[in-house]
Motif scaffolding. Structure first.
Motif, PDB file in Angstrom:
ATOM      1  N   THR A  50       0.887  -1.226  -0.052  1.00  0.00           N
ATOM      2  CA  THR A  50      -0.187   0.017  -0.086  1.00  0.00           C
ATOM      3  C   THR A  50       0.921   1.141  -0.117  1.00  0.00           C
ATOM      4  O   THR A  50       0.621   2.193  -0.486  1.00  0.00           O
ATOM      5  N   LYS A  53       2.239   1.935  -3.593  1.00  0.00           N
ATOM      6  CA  LYS A  53       1.325   2.490  -4.253  1.00  0.00           C
ATOM      7  C   LYS A  53       1.160   3.912  -4.245  1.00  0.00           C
ATOM      8  O   LYS A  53       1.051   4.769  -5.063  1.00  0.00           O
ATOM      9  N   ARG A  54       0.895   4.188  -2.838  1.00  0.00           N
ATOM     10  CA  ARG A  54       0.701   5.692  -2.544  1.00  0.00           C
ATOM     11  C   ARG A  54       1.847   6.514  -2.798  1.00  0.00           C
ATOM     12  O   ARG A  54       1.540   7.796  -3.144  1.00  0.00           O
ATOM     13  N   VAL A  57       1.995   7.467  -6.671  1.00  0.00           N
ATOM     14  CA  VAL A  57       0.758   8.598  -6.577  1.00  0.00           C
ATOM     15  C   VAL A  57       1.659   9.890  -6.221  1.00  0.00           C
ATOM     16  O   VAL A  57       1.398  10.943  -6.749  1.00  0.00           O
ATOM     17  N   LEU A  58       1.974   9.869  -5.194  1.00  0.00           N
ATOM     18  CA  LEU A  58       2.608  11.057  -4.676  1.00  0.00           C
ATOM     19  C   LEU A  58       3.616  11.698  -5.284  1.00  0.00           C
ATOM     20  O   LEU A  58       3.646  12.931  -5.577  1.00  0.00           O
ATOM     21  N   LEU A 186     -11.386   6.959 -12.451  1.00  0.00           N
ATOM     22  CA  LEU A 186     -10.284   6.156 -11.815  1.00  0.00           C
ATOM     23  C   LEU A 186     -10.839   4.755 -11.620  1.00  0.00           C
ATOM     24  O   LEU A 186     -10.324   3.600 -11.967  1.00  0.00           O
ATOM     25  N   ASN A 192      -7.616   2.285  -7.738  1.00  0.00           N
ATOM     26  CA  ASN A 192      -8.287   2.729  -6.498  1.00  0.00           C
ATOM     27  C   ASN A 192      -8.873   4.252  -6.483  1.00  0.00           C
ATOM     28  O   ASN A 192      -8.149   5.225  -6.684  1.00  0.00           O
ATOM     29  N   SER A 193     -10.056   4.352  -6.251  1.00  0.00           N
ATOM     30  CA  SER A 193     -10.710   5.661  -6.330  1.00  0.00           C
ATOM     31  C   SER A 193     -10.173   6.756  -5.074  1.00  0.00           C
ATOM     32  O   SER A 193     -10.283   7.820  -4.887  1.00  0.00           O
ATOM     33  N   GLU A 194      -9.335   5.966  -3.918  1.00  0.00           N
ATOM     34  CA  GLU A 194      -8.987   6.574  -3.031  1.00  0.00           C
ATOM     35  C   GLU A 194      -7.928   7.701  -3.232  1.00  0.00           C
ATOM     36  O   GLU A 194      -7.365   8.519  -2.443  1.00  0.00           O
ATOM     37  N   HIS A 195      -7.112   7.486  -4.491  1.00  0.00           N
ATOM     38  CA  HIS A 195      -6.067   8.446  -5.119  1.00  0.00           C
ATOM     39  C   HIS A 195      -6.934   9.718  -5.593  1.00  0.00           C
ATOM     40  O   HIS A 195      -6.039  10.768  -5.680  1.00  0.00           O
ATOM     41  N   ILE A 199      -5.116  13.615  -5.964  1.00  0.00           N
ATOM     42  CA  ILE A 199      -5.276  14.286  -7.439  1.00  0.00           C
ATOM     43  C   ILE A 199      -6.085  15.431  -7.556  1.00  0.00           C
ATOM     44  O   ILE A 199      -5.466  16.405  -8.086  1.00  0.00           O
TER      45      ILE A 199
END
Length: 219
Positions: A50, A53-54, A57-58, A186, A192-195, A199
């Motif tokens: 996890t 992945k995060r 994105v960051l 997404l 995953n829509s949590e991103h 964004i």
């Protein structure tokens, strides 16, 4: 080898046939290593997976924020002329980011609870609702923003004050629309829509800088 007896009375010939052993013996360190990899890396719900992945994105968003910096550099002379832009830039970008996150959270909640699906009809229904809410919120934000800029602008031209206030209105409305759209996009691409939360912050920072600088430039 395995013994096999020919004959039903037990006095037959005895053959020795090889046993096919398919299970290999691995050292204990290899078994522990594969277990750790499966548990903490392959498993998508593990902490390292996890975090990886995060972080990706960051890092992408961090690089994307350079776009906003490039826009500010392009309008450097304009900002030097109207320092009020720099003074209230955090307020403007913050308004867009906050409005976008509110809309994003609502969309994610609807998708998770199955209130909304990825059907175009569900998306348009939510978009209309969030756009209407965004317009109402934008009116309030614009009014307060106009008052604040007027009081603390240190004699900035009225046109600049109006341009910043109108920018606030437009930014909040756009944020509401984009915010509810991102989770659907997404999920549509199996991301995953949590991103959508981080964004929307970066996207609205870029949009806000573009809008306010162009509004003041053409005022």
């Amino acid at each position: 080898y395995q013994r096999r007896v020919h004959g039903g009375d037990g006095d037959g010939d005895i053959d020795r046939i090889p046993i096919n052993r398919t299970n290999k013996t691995y050292p204990i360190w290899w078994l522990l290593l594969t277990r750790i990899i499966r548990k903490y890396i392959v498993n998508s719900n593990s902490i390292p997976a996890t975090a990886a992945k995060r972080t990706s994105v960051l890092l992408i968003l961090l690089l994307s924020q350079s776009i906003a910096a490039s826009v500010l550099e392009f309008y450097d002379k304009l900002i030097q002329k109207y320092i009020v832009i720099a003074v209230f830039l955090t307020m403007i970008c913050g308004a867009g980011g906050n409005a976008g996150v509110q809309s994003t959270v609502r969309a994610i909640t609807g998708l998770v609870s199955k209130e909304h699906t990825l059907k175009i009809s569900d998306y348009l229904k939510l978009l209309r609702k969030e756009a209407a809410i965004g317009c109402l919120c934008a009116c309030a934000v614009m009014s307060i923003g106009f008052f604040r800029v007027s009081v603390h602008s240190d004699g900035a031209p009225t046109g600049v004050v109006v341009a910043i206030s109108l920018s606030l209105f437009l930014i909040v409305v756009i944020a509401a629309a984009v915010g509810c759209t991102l989770p659907f996009l997404l999920e549509l691409f199996s991301i995953n829509s949590e991103h959508a939360g981080p964004i929307i912050q970066v996207v609205m920072d870029i949009i806000a800088v573009l809008i306010v600088c162009n509004a003041v430039f053409f005022c």
